[in-house]
Scaffold this motif. Structure first.
Motif, mmCIF file in Angstrom:
data_model
loop_
_atom_site.group_PDB
_atom_site.id
_atom_site.type_symbol
_atom_site.label_atom_id
_atom_site.label_comp_id
_atom_site.label_asym_id
_atom_site.label_seq_id
_atom_site.Cartn_x
_atom_site.Cartn_y
_atom_site.Cartn_z
ATOM 1 N N LEU A 166 -10.013 -3.586 -1.144
ATOM 2 C CA LEU A 166 -10.189 -2.203 -0.736
ATOM 3 C C LEU A 166 -10.322 -2.096 0.772
ATOM 4 N N MET A 167 -11.094 -2.990 1.383
ATOM 5 C CA MET A 167 -11.292 -2.942 2.829
ATOM 6 C C MET A 167 -10.002 -3.268 3.584
ATOM 7 N N ARG A 195 -6.937 -2.686 2.605
ATOM 8 C CA ARG A 195 -6.063 -1.513 2.558
ATOM 9 C C ARG A 195 -6.660 -0.337 3.330
ATOM 10 N N THR A 196 -7.984 -0.197 3.311
ATOM 11 C CA THR A 196 -8.614 0.898 4.033
ATOM 12 C C THR A 196 -8.384 0.764 5.533
ATOM 13 N N THR A 233 -16.572 6.053 -4.836
ATOM 14 C CA THR A 233 -15.470 5.632 -5.697
ATOM 15 C C THR A 233 -15.904 4.828 -6.919
ATOM 16 N N VAL A 270 -6.667 6.919 1.878
ATOM 17 C CA VAL A 270 -7.508 5.950 1.178
ATOM 18 C C VAL A 270 -7.495 6.218 -0.324
ATOM 19 N N TYR A 274 -5.793 2.885 -3.466
ATOM 20 C CA TYR A 274 -6.530 2.027 -4.408
ATOM 21 C C TYR A 274 -6.736 2.776 -5.712
ATOM 22 N N THR A 299 0.844 -1.196 0.000
ATOM 23 C CA THR A 299 0.000 0.000 0.000
ATOM 24 C C THR A 299 0.878 1.245 0.000
ATOM 25 N N LEU A 338 -15.243 6.545 -0.150
ATOM 26 C CA LEU A 338 -15.235 5.154 -0.609
ATOM 27 C C LEU A 338 -16.540 4.799 -1.321
ATOM 28 N N THR A 397 -14.171 9.673 4.980
ATOM 29 C CA THR A 397 -13.569 8.483 4.382
ATOM 30 C C THR A 397 -14.628 7.547 3.828
ATOM 31 N N LEU A 415 -6.567 3.538 7.645
ATOM 32 C CA LEU A 415 -7.267 4.184 8.757
ATOM 33 C C LEU A 415 -6.527 3.954 10.077
#
Length: 271
Positions: free
Chosen positions: A157-158, A160-161, A204, A131, A135, A88, A201, A197, A165
């Motif tokens: 995505l989750m 890395r989020t 996105t 964030v 991605y 990331t 998302l 955030t 975070l």
């Protein structure tokens, strides 16, 4: 040179079955003796030799495993997931150093101005920016690897989020500890950060990983700028504003769950 390794010993050596101390003598001798190396080449199993070279090439070409990746694997996380997580962009030293510098400068400005408003305005934007960088093909140099990974786009995505975070909010909390005189007011950035955030998302799949957080961040800046000359704290940092941020975060999370399947289509179309 008057001594050579016996041909039978060379055949045993080629099979990897020659025992010390003769093995050590053969190793040292083969370095300097072209004649014995030629005999060894004729005695070696070509398929076994090629397989050995292939294993060596694979080992040399394999990327080095970092400390964080090794730790994640030891904790039970799959190796491909750990690699995608540690790749990331916002977990790199350059980004983290920039965030730390920005937070330190902001905390210094708060002490100079005697008001936490600048810190409260900036802190929610950092997780949102993280964030946005975590991605998408525009910012992530490992995006192609992420697209072909055996993971649902939403799950990636989750993953890395959560990492972004945890890092961003953790740094913000450390900066908050430097403002003890403001008490709980110094934590008024937390709910807006989650709301921004989650909203970025959720938007996105429709707007893209750059435009969506940019519009959300721009709306946040515009909201605060509109109240710059008014008395009292900006609305997002009042009790009503905190409640609205909590509601917005909940709605955005619900919308994000509804559109989660679109992340796979978004990933394939952006690749």
């Amino acid at each position: 040179m008057t001594w050579h390794v016996a041909e039978e010993d060379l055949r045993t050596y080629a099979r990897g079955e020659l025992a010390p101390p003769l093995l050590w003598s053969a190793d040292a001798h083969l370095v300097a003796c072209a004649e014995c190396r030629a005999v060894l080449a004729r005695s070696a199993d070509r398929a076994r030799l090629d397989a050995g070279w292939e294993r060596l090439d694979a080992e040399l070409d394999a990327p080095r495993t970092g400390r964080l990746e090794s730790l994640l694997v030891r904790l039970g996380i799959a190796d491909h997931t750990a690699r995608l997580l540690t790749a990331t962009p916002v977990l790199r030293r350059s980004w983290l150093a920039a965030v730390v510098f920005l937070l330190v400068a902001t905390v210094g400005a708060v002490y100079s101005a005697g008001s936490p408003t600048l810190f409260l305005a900036l802190a929610p934007l950092l997780p949102l920016a993280g964030v946005a960088l975590a991605y998408g093909p525009a910012m992530d140099p490992t995006y192609e690897m992420a697209v072909v990974a055996p993971l649902h786009g939403f799950r990636l995505l989750m993953i890395r989020t959560v990492a972004v975070l945890a890092t961003g909010i953790g740094l913000n909390l450390l900066a908050t500890l430097a403002l003890p005189s403001y008490g709980l007011r110094a934590l008024a950035w937390l709910l807006p950060a989650l709301a921004l955030t989650a909203t970025g998302l959720a938007l996105t799949p429709r707007l893209g990983p750059v435009l969506a957080p940019s519009l959300v961040g721009g709306a946040w800046v515009a909201l605060l700028a509109a109240q710059a000359g008014s008395d009292g704290p900006p609305v997002p940092f009042t009790a009503a504003g905190q409640g609205a941020a909590a509601v917005l975060a909940a709605l955005a999370v619900g919308l994000l769950l509804l559109v989660r399947d679109r992340f796979d289509f978004f990933s394939r179309s952006a690749a």
